[in-house]
Scaffold this motif. Structure first.
Motif, short mmCIF file in Angstrom:
data_model
loop_
_atom_site.label_atom_id
_atom_site.label_comp_id
_atom_site.label_asym_id
_atom_site.label_seq_id
_atom_site.Cartn_x
_atom_site.Cartn_y
_atom_site.Cartn_z
N SER A 181 0.84 -1.19 0.00
CA SER A 181 0.00 0.00 0.00
C SER A 181 0.88 1.25 0.00
O SER A 181 1.90 1.31 0.69
N SER A 182 0.48 2.24 -0.78
CA SER A 182 1.23 3.50 -0.80
C SER A 182 1.35 4.10 0.60
O SER A 182 2.37 4.68 0.95
N PHE A 183 0.29 3.94 1.39
CA PHE A 183 0.34 4.47 2.75
C PHE A 183 1.38 3.74 3.58
O PHE A 183 2.09 4.35 4.38
N ALA A 184 1.51 2.42 3.38
CA ALA A 184 2.51 1.65 4.12
C ALA A 184 3.92 2.10 3.75
O ALA A 184 4.82 2.14 4.60
N TYR A 185 4.13 2.44 2.48
CA TYR A 185 5.43 3.01 2.11
C TYR A 185 5.65 4.32 2.87
O TYR A 185 6.74 4.57 3.40
N GLY A 186 4.63 5.16 2.93
CA GLY A 186 4.76 6.43 3.62
C GLY A 186 5.10 6.28 5.09
O GLY A 186 5.83 7.10 5.66
N GLU A 187 4.58 5.23 5.71
CA GLU A 187 4.86 5.00 7.13
C GLU A 187 6.28 4.52 7.37
O GLU A 187 6.84 4.75 8.45
N ASN A 188 6.88 3.84 6.39
CA ASN A 188 8.17 3.18 6.61
C ASN A 188 9.18 3.50 5.51
O ASN A 188 10.06 2.69 5.23
N TYR A 189 9.06 4.68 4.92
CA TYR A 189 9.87 4.99 3.74
C TYR A 189 11.37 4.92 4.02
O TYR A 189 12.17 4.69 3.11
N THR A 224 -13.00 -1.66 5.28
CA THR A 224 -12.42 -2.96 5.06
C THR A 224 -11.18 -3.16 5.94
O THR A 224 -10.44 -2.21 6.21
N SER A 225 -10.95 -4.37 6.34
CA SER A 225 -9.77 -4.70 7.16
C SER A 225 -8.56 -5.03 6.30
O SER A 225 -7.50 -5.38 6.84
N THR A 226 -8.67 -4.92 4.96
CA THR A 226 -7.61 -5.41 4.08
C THR A 226 -6.75 -4.32 3.46
O THR A 226 -5.90 -4.63 2.64
N SER A 227 -6.96 -3.06 3.82
CA SER A 227 -6.26 -1.98 3.12
C SER A 227 -5.73 -0.93 4.08
O SER A 227 -6.14 -0.87 5.24
N ALA A 228 -4.83 -0.09 3.58
CA ALA A 228 -4.35 1.07 4.33
C ALA A 228 -4.51 2.34 3.50
O ALA A 228 -5.06 3.34 3.94
N THR A 229 -4.04 2.29 2.25
CA THR A 229 -4.11 3.46 1.37
C THR A 229 -5.55 3.94 1.20
O THR A 229 -5.85 5.12 1.35
N SER A 230 -6.45 3.02 0.87
CA SER A 230 -7.83 3.40 0.56
C SER A 230 -8.57 3.89 1.80
O SER A 230 -9.38 4.83 1.71
N VAL A 231 -8.32 3.26 2.93
CA VAL A 231 -8.96 3.69 4.18
C VAL A 231 -8.58 5.14 4.48
O VAL A 231 -9.43 5.97 4.81
N ASN A 232 -7.30 5.45 4.34
CA ASN A 232 -6.86 6.81 4.66
C ASN A 232 -7.23 7.79 3.56
O ASN A 232 -7.46 8.98 3.84
N LEU A 233 -7.32 7.32 2.32
CA LEU A 233 -7.83 8.18 1.26
C LEU A 233 -9.27 8.58 1.55
O LEU A 233 -9.66 9.74 1.37
N THR A 265 0.81 14.63 -3.20
CA THR A 265 -0.36 15.37 -2.73
C THR A 265 -1.13 14.56 -1.69
O THR A 265 -1.57 15.10 -0.67
N TYR A 266 -1.30 13.28 -1.95
CA TYR A 266 -1.96 12.39 -0.98
C TYR A 266 -1.22 12.41 0.35
O TYR A 266 -1.84 12.54 1.42
N LEU A 271 -3.71 15.83 8.16
CA LEU A 271 -4.77 15.20 8.95
C LEU A 271 -4.21 14.41 10.13
O LEU A 271 -4.96 13.88 10.95
N GLY A 272 -2.88 14.35 10.24
CA GLY A 272 -2.25 13.62 11.34
C GLY A 272 -2.17 12.13 11.13
O GLY A 272 -1.90 11.37 12.08
N LEU A 273 -2.36 11.67 9.89
CA LEU A 273 -2.28 10.24 9.59
C LEU A 273 -0.83 9.80 9.42
O LEU A 273 -0.50 8.63 9.65
N LEU A 274 0.03 10.73 8.99
CA LEU A 274 1.47 10.50 8.89
C LEU A 274 2.19 11.62 9.64
O LEU A 274 1.72 12.76 9.62
N PRO A 275 3.33 11.32 10.26
CA PRO A 275 4.03 12.36 11.03
C PRO A 275 4.76 13.37 10.17
O PRO A 275 4.86 14.55 10.52
N VAL A 276 5.32 12.92 9.03
CA VAL A 276 6.08 13.80 8.15
C VAL A 276 5.82 13.40 6.70
O VAL A 276 5.36 12.29 6.42
#
Length: 278
Positions: free
Chosen positions: A53-61, A100-109, A251-252, A259-264
């Protein structure tokens, strides 16, 4: 042994269908799972490379490198990430939404869309991806991947909103839902193997453009649906990761930070010196 994660959804088929793991006998093993499980496995070092998930990359880039030219993206409707609601969105001031319990990017989108653009107060609850059960006590339900496709094709009384379409309507940008990443330590241990694997993924993606019919048949076997529906679906997907997709992803991430979903704001750390290019 390079451990490759494989998202068990049809939206990655064009990148995986013509990737022949037997060409890497003794060097590569394939681990199929849903995005949320692969995100965790990559984070924990149990998987070395694959779509996350793109969001997972953002959390652990800081741990990962992005593989150029590989993603799951769309400019407009993505066709497999749907919000189902009991009434039109504009009729709600407050909502209860099952995620859904199966995603991260879409939930945060979805959270970004509700907060910045739809201006709706939402109470969220994570559930297993079963549409009717999700909507027993909720106004809306978010499904992704093959779960969303099957639900969208079925007969139901709900309003259906495509998150890729909403994102494009409000921002005018691409949305990148998944990226191909490699743990930096795994790349440094065997860069030549990574380069060959990367080349095989790009070759599969390019071949899928010329030979889509076998991929459509595989998708039908796995998830049902008509040939015409799958042809439209794959035509609306992009598996590129170039400047337009990276711009939309940036942009995402910017909204996620606000929104405070990612720290940086995550850094786009691409493996820039891979020699295999189109």
């Amino acid at each position: 042994m390079l451990r490759i994660g494989k998202i068990d959804y049809t939206n990655t088929l064009p990148v995986f269908h013509y990737f022949h793991v037997e060409d890497f006998a003794g060097e590569v093993t394939m681990i199929p799972q849903v995005p949320a499980v692969l995100n965790r496995a990559m984070r924990e070092g149990k998987v070395d490379l694959g779509p996350i998930s793109s969001f997972a990359y953002g959390e652990n880039y800081g741990k990962y490198l992005l593989l150029p030219d590989l993603s799951v993206s769309a400019l407009g409707p993505v066709g497999s990430i749907f919000l189902f609601t009991k009434a039109p969105l504009e009729s709600y001031g407050r909502m209860r939404v099952a995620l859904t319990s199966t995603s991260a990017t879409s939930v945060n989108l979805l959270k970004i869309l509700f907060h910045f653009f739809l201006r709706t107060e939402v109470e969220y609850e994570t559930m297993e991806p079963e549409l009717e059960e999700m909507l027993v006590d909720h106004d809306g339900a978010l499904l992704i991947g093959d779960d969303a496709l099957r639900a969208g094709w079925g007969s139901h009384p709900y309003q259906v909103y495509d998150l890729g379409d909403l994102w494009h309507r409000f921002t005018g940008k691409w949305m990148t839902f998944a990226v191909w990443a490699v743990r930096e330590e795994a790349y440094l241990e065997n860069p030549s193997l990574l380069e060959r694997v990367y080349g095989a993924f790009l070759a599969s993606k390019e071949r899928s453009r010329r030979e889509i019919d076998p991929i459509i048949r595989t998708a039908q076997e796995r998830a049902g649906g008509s040939e015409e529906a799958w042809r439209r679906y794959f035509a609306g997907l992009s598996h590129e990761l170039e400047a337009p997709q990276l711009d939309g992803l940036s942009t995402y991430y910017d909204f996620a930070v606000q929104l405070g979903l990612l720290p940086v704001q995550p850094e786009m750390r691409l493996v820039s010196h891979l020699s295999y290019h189109r």
